[in-house]
Motif scaffolding. Sequence first.
Motif, short mmCIF file in Angstrom:
data_model
loop_
_atom_site.label_atom_id
_atom_site.label_comp_id
_atom_site.label_asym_id
_atom_site.label_seq_id
_atom_site.Cartn_x
_atom_site.Cartn_y
_atom_site.Cartn_z
N LEU A 58 -0.90 -11.84 2.96
CA LEU A 58 0.18 -11.59 2.02
C LEU A 58 -0.33 -11.59 0.58
CD1 LEU A 58 3.07 -13.72 3.57
CD2 LEU A 58 3.00 -11.23 3.33
N GLY A 59 -1.32 -12.40 0.30
CA GLY A 59 -1.90 -12.44 -1.03
C GLY A 59 -2.66 -11.17 -1.38
N ARG A 60 -2.96 -10.34 -0.41
CA ARG A 60 -3.71 -9.10 -0.63
C ARG A 60 -2.81 -7.89 -0.82
NH1 ARG A 60 -8.91 -9.71 3.37
NH2 ARG A 60 -9.48 -11.78 2.61
N LEU A 61 -1.51 -8.07 -0.70
CA LEU A 61 -0.60 -6.95 -0.90
C LEU A 61 -0.58 -6.55 -2.37
CD1 LEU A 61 2.48 -8.07 1.26
CD2 LEU A 61 0.71 -6.42 1.86
N THR A 62 -0.30 -5.28 -2.60
CA THR A 62 -0.16 -4.81 -3.97
C THR A 62 1.12 -5.39 -4.56
OG1 THR A 62 1.09 -2.85 -3.37
CG2 THR A 62 -1.32 -2.64 -3.40
N PRO A 63 1.25 -5.43 -5.88
CA PRO A 63 2.50 -5.93 -6.47
C PRO A 63 3.73 -5.16 -5.98
CG PRO A 63 0.82 -5.79 -8.16
CD PRO A 63 0.24 -5.17 -6.91
N ARG A 64 3.60 -3.86 -5.79
CA ARG A 64 4.73 -3.06 -5.31
C ARG A 64 5.11 -3.45 -3.88
NH1 ARG A 64 9.08 -0.19 -7.07
NH2 ARG A 64 9.86 0.88 -5.24
N THR A 66 4.57 -6.32 -2.45
CA THR A 66 5.14 -7.66 -2.51
C THR A 66 6.60 -7.60 -2.96
OG1 THR A 66 2.97 -8.58 -3.02
CG2 THR A 66 4.87 -9.96 -3.52
N TYR A 67 6.88 -6.79 -3.98
CA TYR A 67 8.25 -6.63 -4.48
C TYR A 67 9.14 -6.04 -3.40
CZ TYR A 67 12.27 -4.91 -7.03
OH TYR A 67 13.55 -4.65 -7.42
N ASP A 68 8.68 -4.97 -2.76
CA ASP A 68 9.47 -4.32 -1.71
C ASP A 68 9.77 -5.28 -0.56
OD1 ASP A 68 9.48 -1.99 -3.18
OD2 ASP A 68 7.94 -0.99 -1.97
N ARG A 69 8.80 -6.08 -0.19
CA ARG A 69 8.99 -7.05 0.89
C ARG A 69 10.06 -8.08 0.49
NH1 ARG A 69 6.19 -9.38 5.30
NH2 ARG A 69 6.48 -11.63 5.44
N ALA A 70 9.96 -8.60 -0.73
CA ALA A 70 10.94 -9.58 -1.21
C ALA A 70 12.33 -8.95 -1.27
CB ALA A 70 10.53 -10.12 -2.57
N PHE A 71 12.41 -7.71 -1.71
CA PHE A 71 13.70 -7.02 -1.77
C PHE A 71 14.31 -6.88 -0.38
CE2 PHE A 71 16.21 -3.12 -1.50
CZ PHE A 71 17.20 -3.39 -2.43
#
Length: 127
Positions: A58-64, A66-71
């Motif tokens: 999960l720490g290797r995901l791009t910021p986008r 990570t944002y999409d996953r949280a959304f």
Amino acid sequence: MFGPLSISLAPLVQNSKALSKWVTPLANWYADAARYRQYGFKYDDLVMEENPTVQRALGRLTPRETYDRAFRMKRASQASVLHAPIPKDQWTTPAEDVRYLTPHIANVVEENAERVKWDTVIVVKKN
């Protein structure tokens, strides 16, 4: 789930037209029956986060990503509170349901195996 002994039949199924014709409708039926797409999730959103391997992935995901996953998590949580899936036009389609986390998990597993291999190397001094 992602241990060094995990075996995947996916390449076999993808390379065989006969198996693919039989398995693909079954896989689509199963994904629809699981109903995770009706809440806007992708398959990799359902992976248990408590695993240290998954945490590193999960720490290797791009910021986008990570944002999409949280959304997706927040939207599904709200839908769960309302006891109803999200509107049908917001459901995840099979084309959108791509594995975004699984490759990172596989890389972390490979790195861990390589680390164990190198940590157990016995150095022999030559005279």
